[in-house]
Design a protein around this motif. Sequence first.
Motif, PDB file in Angstrom:
ATOM      1  N   UNK A 607       0.857  -1.187   0.000  1.00  0.00           N
ATOM      2  CA  UNK A 607       0.000   0.000   0.000  1.00  0.00           C
ATOM      3  C   UNK A 607       0.895   1.239   0.000  1.00  0.00           C
ATOM      4  N   UNK A 608       0.281   2.381  -0.054  1.00  0.00           N
ATOM      5  CA  UNK A 608       0.993   3.643   0.188  1.00  0.00           C
ATOM      6  C   UNK A 608       0.513   4.156   1.538  1.00  0.00           C
ATOM      7  N   UNK A 609       1.447   4.212   2.486  1.00  0.00           N
ATOM      8  CA  UNK A 609       1.141   4.691   3.829  1.00  0.00           C
ATOM      9  C   UNK A 609       1.159   6.219   3.840  1.00  0.00           C
ATOM     10  N   UNK A 610       0.175   6.812   4.500  1.00  0.00           N
ATOM     11  CA  UNK A 610       0.133   8.265   4.612  1.00  0.00           C
ATOM     12  C   UNK A 610      -0.226   8.697   6.022  1.00  0.00           C
ATOM     13  N   UNK A 611       0.420   9.741   6.496  1.00  0.00           N
ATOM     14  CA  UNK A 611       0.062  10.388   7.760  1.00  0.00           C
ATOM     15  C   UNK A 611      -0.385  11.803   7.418  1.00  0.00           C
ATOM     16  N   UNK A 612      -1.616  12.104   7.752  1.00  0.00           N
ATOM     17  CA  UNK A 612      -2.218  13.377   7.347  1.00  0.00           C
ATOM     18  C   UNK A 612      -2.117  14.420   8.458  1.00  0.00           C
ATOM     19  N   UNK A 613      -1.724  15.630   8.037  1.00  0.00           N
ATOM     20  CA  UNK A 613      -1.739  16.789   8.928  1.00  0.00           C
ATOM     21  C   UNK A 613      -2.610  17.857   8.280  1.00  0.00           C
ATOM     22  N   UNK A 614      -3.739  18.164   8.912  1.00  0.00           N
ATOM     23  CA  UNK A 614      -4.645  19.199   8.420  1.00  0.00           C
ATOM     24  C   UNK A 614      -4.571  20.378   9.387  1.00  0.00           C
ATOM     25  N   UNK A 615      -3.982  21.461   8.932  1.00  0.00           N
ATOM     26  CA  UNK A 615      -3.749  22.612   9.806  1.00  0.00           C
ATOM     27  C   UNK A 615      -4.159  23.895   9.097  1.00  0.00           C
ATOM     28  N   UNK A 616      -4.342  24.931   9.876  1.00  0.00           N
ATOM     29  CA  UNK A 616      -4.676  26.229   9.312  1.00  0.00           C
ATOM     30  C   UNK A 616      -3.644  27.264   9.731  1.00  0.00           C
ATOM     31  N   UNK A 617      -3.302  28.115   8.787  1.00  0.00           N
ATOM     32  CA  UNK A 617      -2.443  29.269   9.053  1.00  0.00           C
ATOM     33  C   UNK A 617      -3.102  30.555   8.537  1.00  0.00           C
ATOM     34  N   UNK A 618      -4.441  30.543   8.424  1.00  0.00           N
ATOM     35  CA  UNK A 618      -5.179  31.697   7.899  1.00  0.00           C
ATOM     36  C   UNK A 618      -4.591  32.135   6.568  1.00  0.00           C
ATOM     37  N   UNK A 619      -4.517  31.202   5.644  1.00  0.00           N
ATOM     38  CA  UNK A 619      -3.773  31.443   4.413  1.00  0.00           C
ATOM     39  C   UNK A 619      -4.584  31.550   3.154  1.00  0.00           C
ATOM     40  N   UNK A 620      -5.821  31.987   3.198  1.00  0.00           N
ATOM     41  CA  UNK A 620      -6.607  32.064   1.980  1.00  0.00           C
ATOM     42  C   UNK A 620      -6.170  33.173   1.049  1.00  0.00           C
ATOM     43  N   UNK A 621      -6.489  33.005  -0.243  1.00  0.00           N
ATOM     44  CA  UNK A 621      -6.190  34.039  -1.232  1.00  0.00           C
ATOM     45  C   UNK A 621      -4.723  34.276  -1.458  1.00  0.00           C
ATOM     46  N   UNK A 622      -3.909  33.222  -1.334  1.00  0.00           N
ATOM     47  CA  UNK A 622      -2.454  33.338  -1.503  1.00  0.00           C
ATOM     48  C   UNK A 622      -1.873  34.409  -0.588  1.00  0.00           C
TER      49      UNK A 622
END
Length: 718
Positions: A607-622
């Motif tokens: 398989x392909x093992x993945x560890x997910x990190x979902x974080x926010x840095x208030x980064x919308x709109x480039x």
Amino acid sequence: MTARISLALAIHNHQPVGNFGWVFAEVYDQAYRPMLEAIERHPGVRLSLHYSGPLLEWLRAERPDFIERIRAAVDRGQVELLGGGYYEPVLASLPERDRVGQLRRMSDELERTFGRRPSGAWLAERVWEPDVPTSLAVAGYRWTILDDAHFRAAAIPEEALWGPYTTEDQGRILTIFGTEQGLRYRIPFREVDEVIGYLRAHATEDGDRVGMMGDDGEKFGAWPTTWEHCWGSRRWVDRFFEALETNRSWLTTVTPSDWLAHHPPIGRVYVPTGSYAEMGAWALPPAESRDFADVLHRAQDEKRPEARWLRGAFWRNFQVKYREVNDLHKQMLRASEKVAALPDGPPKAAALDHLYQGQSNDCYWHGLFGGIYLSHMRLATFEHLIAAEDIADSVARSAGVTETGVLRDLDMDGIDEVLLATDGQVVGVKLDEGAAIGSWDLRAPRHAMTAVLRRRPEAYHETLREHERRAGSGALAGASSGDGTNGELSSIHDLVATKEAGLSGRLHYDHYERRSGLVHFLAPDATPEAFAAARALELGDFVDRPFALADLGPGRVSAVRDGRVEQEDGPRSVRVEKRLSIGGGRLDPTLDLEVSVANIDNRPFEARLGIEWATTMLGGGANPAAYHELNGSRTAHDSTLVASGVTVLGSGNTYLGVEVESAVEPVADAWIAPIETVSNSESGFERVYQGSCVLLTWPLRLGPGERTTDHVAQRAVG
């Protein structure tokens, strides 16, 4: 004898905690200032105004002359100011102590600023529960305003809604005005003559009727297409005020308190839980919400009697519909409990102020106006809750009380989570859903790292698809109707607009809650694009399934799950163990995650093992302040990129003063993509940054009894 009637106008003005300063200024110019100027031009018109605490604070700091002009209108008896919860909380969602505290703070501030203590309270989003009268009465309020929908639910017919009613809870009495539907839908959306005619049609010879119209001040100029209608060439508000003055012989404008001083209530009512009609629809699951709206509108159009009894969901259902709302609400309750336990003094006063700001209602629900999808306001709400809890915890630590690794039911679902805390951070681990990191709050910068929203279906997504199909695939479109050029203006609920082309093509739905530290087993040929679009084939059952607690101690937890990974010739038995530890200081907290995968089957698997990190840095709109950093190069936090040979990955936000460095072992591939939603707002459908997903991945092939371990060590500076 000439038939007579009275009109009570109540205009509610609010800007949420955490909203951008330029939004305050823009709406001030479009709606708040023009309305006060119109009031000054028409001294014969009396009405009520409500300004929420966040807006009052902005006006005091940025437009102090406006405060003086309001005071002058109050002093001459033209305006009555309404109170309410200071930071505009939904009172029903708060502990009683905070309900009363918010209500009294508003009364104190209005008395200090304008010399009058309010008798009436604006109820945020008109969310009503039967025990609200007790809170209002204890805080010193005599009356409030509800919607016509509340009275229909209490079996009060529309023709009996031309006067206030009394209710009570636990012997505490409260008077309720109902905002009359015909007035609310006509003001300012129909011609002035029609509004005056509607009032004349309901006048009586003894003049014992009062029509209440209580609604948002932003609809007078700040909603799409309304400025030209209200203040531009059509001058709706001035023409309306002129008509009120011209017809004063039979049409009197009054404030609610003045009406109550001379007229008794017309009846008694007990109102069930509810809000305005649209809120009930929004609180339903997506498919039911759309069906409900169709049935309700059809019944209303056909004038069928059952329309009176059709109601949507209970407001608290938002805590079921959105896991993120529930997490926010339960963190608020946790902070409130800790703040309430503080001794009186400056720390408690500071913590209370943060707590109250963290109770501002806007991020505890979702509909056309704001809600949990607005990431900048969501993060601002978390910021204040983090600050309140931090102050309370610092006082507790000075007294020798610490919580460094405990089991607590953080989300109040009857199942314990793990709570880890140090001077620098608070981490919550959801054992029954992948042993995932549900919260990672950095105390010093007051930043909720993992406050990321899941992409999920919404009832209005089908409206978007239909709109784009009609307009042509991917075509830009403005308001579909009601531009004010034909003398009538459509309600904001009827407008359809998009802010960019092809938004329906950006609709992707996640199959699990976006937490961090999640373990994926993907097909070996999975692609970054498929994973970002939630189309990658998941072979394992570890993402959001229960893990068993193996060890818990100060600053550490480990959990294990025996699950399966699918293969072409059948599943393999696989054991995954997670070991999480936190440490570091206040300004440099650390979070380490070690994931071990063992093949406990007698056959190999791949398989392909993945560890997910979902974080926010208030980064919308480039946003240039928010970034990922890889190999010395920075890209916007909402960028998409794929990198191999990754050993160190950075991210941060220079404005927030937050930096996170992640050390990866062994060397990994990194798939990085923004987490973006498509939501509806008063200005149209829009794409909203909710965070960024970093999937650290490794090709994996394990024979029977073989084992592999991957390690991610994170250090935050801020």
